[in-house]
Scaffold this motif. Structure first.
Motif, PDB file in Angstrom:
ATOM      1  N   LYS A  81      73.473  31.803   8.104  1.00  0.00           N
ATOM      2  CA  LYS A  81      72.726  30.543   8.052  1.00  0.00           C
ATOM      3  C   LYS A  81      73.436  29.417   8.803  1.00  0.00           C
ATOM      4  CE  LYS A  81      74.519  29.074   3.501  1.00  0.00           C
ATOM      5  NZ  LYS A  81      74.123  28.722   2.125  1.00  0.00           N
ATOM      6  N   GLU A  82      74.699  29.618   9.127  1.00  0.00           N
ATOM      7  CA  GLU A  82      75.430  28.623   9.902  1.00  0.00           C
ATOM      8  C   GLU A  82      75.209  28.790  11.400  1.00  0.00           C
ATOM      9  OE1 GLU A  82      76.975  26.152   8.471  1.00  0.00           O
ATOM     10  OE2 GLU A  82      76.490  26.985   6.491  1.00  0.00           O
ATOM     11  N   ALA A  83      74.641  29.917  11.798  1.00  0.00           N
ATOM     12  CA  ALA A  83      74.419  30.191  13.217  1.00  0.00           C
ATOM     13  C   ALA A  83      73.164  29.485  13.718  1.00  0.00           C
ATOM     14  CB  ALA A  83      74.306  31.687  13.445  1.00  0.00           C
ATOM     15  N   ASP A  84      73.094  29.281  15.030  1.00  0.00           N
ATOM     16  CA  ASP A  84      71.943  28.630  15.657  1.00  0.00           C
ATOM     17  C   ASP A  84      71.016  29.648  16.325  1.00  0.00           C
ATOM     18  OD1 ASP A  84      72.898  25.855  15.252  1.00  0.00           O
ATOM     19  OD2 ASP A  84      74.494  26.485  16.613  1.00  0.00           O
ATOM     20  N   VAL A  85      71.610  30.754  16.792  1.00  0.00           N
ATOM     21  CA  VAL A  85      70.845  31.766  17.519  1.00  0.00           C
ATOM     22  C   VAL A  85      71.126  33.140  16.922  1.00  0.00           C
ATOM     23  CG1 VAL A  85      70.361  32.817  19.769  1.00  0.00           C
ATOM     24  CG2 VAL A  85      71.037  30.398  19.641  1.00  0.00           C
ATOM     25  N   VAL A 104      76.635  32.853  26.806  1.00  0.00           N
ATOM     26  CA  VAL A 104      75.889  31.936  27.664  1.00  0.00           C
ATOM     27  C   VAL A 104      75.995  30.499  27.170  1.00  0.00           C
ATOM     28  CG1 VAL A 104      73.550  31.273  28.377  1.00  0.00           C
ATOM     29  CG2 VAL A 104      74.275  33.654  28.530  1.00  0.00           C
ATOM     30  N   SER A 105      76.063  30.341  25.852  1.00  0.00           N
ATOM     31  CA  SER A 105      76.017  28.997  25.277  1.00  0.00           C
ATOM     32  C   SER A 105      77.167  28.773  24.293  1.00  0.00           C
ATOM     33  CB  SER A 105      74.672  28.805  24.558  1.00  0.00           C
ATOM     34  OG  SER A 105      74.653  27.607  23.835  1.00  0.00           O
ATOM     35  N   LYS A 106      77.444  27.527  24.038  1.00  0.00           N
ATOM     36  CA  LYS A 106      78.436  27.173  23.030  1.00  0.00           C
ATOM     37  C   LYS A 106      77.837  27.175  21.624  1.00  0.00           C
ATOM     38  CE  LYS A 106      81.190  24.331  26.180  1.00  0.00           C
ATOM     39  NZ  LYS A 106      81.728  22.971  26.465  1.00  0.00           N
ATOM     40  N   LYS A 107      76.518  27.368  21.545  1.00  0.00           N
ATOM     41  CA  LYS A 107      75.865  27.402  20.242  1.00  0.00           C
ATOM     42  C   LYS A 107      76.348  28.617  19.455  1.00  0.00           C
ATOM     43  CE  LYS A 107      71.482  26.183  19.927  1.00  0.00           C
ATOM     44  NZ  LYS A 107      71.497  24.825  19.386  1.00  0.00           N
ATOM     45  N   ARG A 108      76.313  28.497  18.160  1.00  0.00           N
ATOM     46  CA  ARG A 108      76.772  29.591  17.298  1.00  0.00           C
ATOM     47  C   ARG A 108      75.741  30.721  17.313  1.00  0.00           C
ATOM     48  NH1 ARG A 108      77.525  25.450  12.448  1.00  0.00           N
ATOM     49  NH2 ARG A 108      75.623  24.786  13.498  1.00  0.00           N
ATOM     50  N   MET A 109      76.179  31.872  17.771  1.00  0.00           N
ATOM     51  CA  MET A 109      75.274  33.005  17.913  1.00  0.00           C
ATOM     52  C   MET A 109      75.778  34.204  17.115  1.00  0.00           C
ATOM     53  SD  MET A 109      74.634  32.630  22.046  1.00  0.00           S
ATOM     54  CE  MET A 109      73.358  33.871  22.096  1.00  0.00           C
ATOM     55  N   VAL A 110      74.832  34.938  16.526  1.00  0.00           N
ATOM     56  CA  VAL A 110      75.184  36.144  15.776  1.00  0.00           C
ATOM     57  C   VAL A 110      74.234  37.274  16.169  1.00  0.00           C
ATOM     58  CG1 VAL A 110      76.214  34.998  13.778  1.00  0.00           C
ATOM     59  CG2 VAL A 110      73.741  35.401  13.827  1.00  0.00           C
ATOM     60  N   LYS A 111      74.731  38.498  16.035  1.00  0.00           N
ATOM     61  CA  LYS A 111      73.887  39.673  16.278  1.00  0.00           C
ATOM     62  C   LYS A 111      73.385  40.207  14.942  1.00  0.00           C
ATOM     63  CE  LYS A 111      76.904  42.031  18.786  1.00  0.00           C
ATOM     64  NZ  LYS A 111      77.467  43.080  19.661  1.00  0.00           N
ATOM     65  N   TYR A 112      72.159  40.675  14.939  1.00  0.00           N
ATOM     66  CA  TYR A 112      71.531  41.160  13.705  1.00  0.00           C
ATOM     67  C   TYR A 112      72.355  42.262  13.056  1.00  0.00           C
ATOM     68  CZ  TYR A 112      67.978  43.050  10.548  1.00  0.00           C
ATOM     69  OH  TYR A 112      67.290  43.478   9.422  1.00  0.00           O
TER      70      TYR A 112
END
Length: 420
Positions: A303-307, A285-293
């Motif tokens: 820690k480099e991710a935003d979401v 959905v976004s260009k923000k850095r996202m990671v799954k748990y």
């Protein structure tokens, strides 16, 4: 007059049976293409043999029934305290919904966990005969006429805990005689508030005690025993954090877009149903850095991710304690989810407009511990207001936790009266 009342009640029983049969037929058809309906149908097949082959012949058994997972968590403090005080009693659990059964079917405290069979005369008679409980405890709003009737015939006491009533329920309508009869079958009703007690007294139901809501006890216990989550700590990395709990797709997408302007904040999203298809879509959905748990590893720079997207069940109540503001999902749909888990974590809460059915939400709003967003534009304004006002966050969070703390103790009240 008595004959007329009896005929009316019999008519209502027939209508009740027809509606339940119709519901069962609809679910059987739906099970051909709906996974949840399929679980509902498949889980009830051959239930007599399954139960008979898996329970102890010991008759010292207590039956706890729950609609779904939320009611299980609500009644859990009573169940666990009962077992602690009566270790020789066997705990038998039934669920109506797959969302409760599938998650708690291996609950270690229980002798056996099953689906509740369809409420028919024969099913109720066989079910009660097989499990032979010494007491039955239902939570909040589960009313099943034939099960109640069979328990009453067998002189097995039935208790309803954490019940809550509103004037628009069938009990208080002209057609509510069947429901009132069920209330009269109960040994005792433990209600959450005075309003419920007054409503029941208006229809001459007097075996009622105001005991509060056992969910307060549950969330308090969870808070004291919250999980340590190093992955979450690494992701937050000392920054302020916004948690969106029990959310749906449309809410998640709006929140991600809103937080594109708050680069100094971390965003955690815990969907109501963390299905892979929905989560994979969300990740794009976004260009923000996202990671799954679940993708955590030493190589993943959390820690480099935003979401951070939580794709694992059972962590939400602990994650609230790592956060600074919470949004509780569902308020733009059918209704909000659990606000108490966030409140006990001492953080301010944002909810959507559909919260009026939940006393705790209304009380939190009244205390200025929770804030209502009437639409998604308003949601953005609420978030901005709290992000830019740390003093307000602290004050609201303090009020939220104090509200929970002052309402614990329902479990003790209920068990003291039942045992007496």
């Amino acid at each position: 007059m008595k004959i007329q009342l009896k005929l009316k009640l019999l008519d209502l029983i027939v209508i009740y049976d027809i509606l339940l049969l119709g519901y069962s037929v609809v679910l059987r058809i739906a099970s051909l293409f709906n996974d949840k309906a399929k679980l509902w149908v498949e889980g009830r097949k051959n239930w007599r043999n399954k139960i008979a082959n898996n329970i102890n012949s010991n008759q010292n058994r207590v039956w706890f029934h729950f609609a779904s997972l939320g009611e299980f968590e609500q009644g859990r403090p009573v169940m666990e305290q009962w077992k602690e005080e009566n270790p020789d009693d066997l705990i038998f659990i039934s669920f109506f919904s797959p969302s409760g059964y599938e998650i708690r079917k291996k609950y270690p405290l229980a002798e056996y966990v099953t689906y509740l069979p369809l409420d028919t005369v024969k099913n109720a008679r066989d079910f009660i005969r097989i499990i032979n409980p010494k007491v039955a405890i239902f939570t909040k709003y589960e009313y099943w006429f034939h099960f109640y009737s069979e328990l009453s015939k067998q002189k097995i006491p039935i208790y309803l805990i954490s019940a809550i009533y509103t004037k628009n329920q069938p009990f208080f309508k002209w057609y509510g005689s069947l429901h009132v009869k069920m209330l009269n079958m109960l040994q005792h009703i433990f209600v959450q508030d005075e309003h419920s007690k007054i409503l029941l007294e208006s229809i001459d139901i007097k075996h009622v005690t105001i005991a509060g809501d056992t969910r307060f006890d549950r969330v308090w216990t969870n808070h004291l025993n919250k999980k340590q989550l190093p992955q979450v700590i690494e992701f937050i990395d000392g920054k302020p954090c916004f948690i969106a709990g029990s959310t749906y797709s449309n809410e998640n997408e709006h929140l991600i877009k809103i937080f594109e302007k708050y680069s100094d904040w971390k965003l955690i999203i815990a969907p109501h149903e963390p299905k892979n298809k929905m989560i994979n879509k969300l990740m794009h959905v976004s260009k923000k850095r996202m990671v799954k748990y679940s993708n955590y590893s030493v190589e993943t720079e959390f820690k480099e991710a935003d979401v951070l997207v939580i794709d694992t069940i059972g962590l939400l109540s602990s994650i609230y304690s790592y956060s600074d503001i919470a949004y509780i999902g569902g308020g733009f749909g059918k209704g909000i989810h659990n606000t108490l888990e966030a409140a006990v974590a001492e953080i301010p809460i944002i909810i959507g407009p559909k919260y009026q059915k939940f006393n705790e939400a209304k009380n939190l709003v009244h205390l200025n511990a929770a804030f209502v967003a009437t639409n998604f534009n308003d949601l953005e304004n609420c978030i901005h207001h709290l992000i830019t006002n740390p003093t307000l966050r602290e004050t609201a969070g303090s009020k939220a936790k104090k509200y929970v703390e002052t309402n614990i103790g329902s479990t003790e009240k209920i068990l003291k009266l039942i045992i007496k």
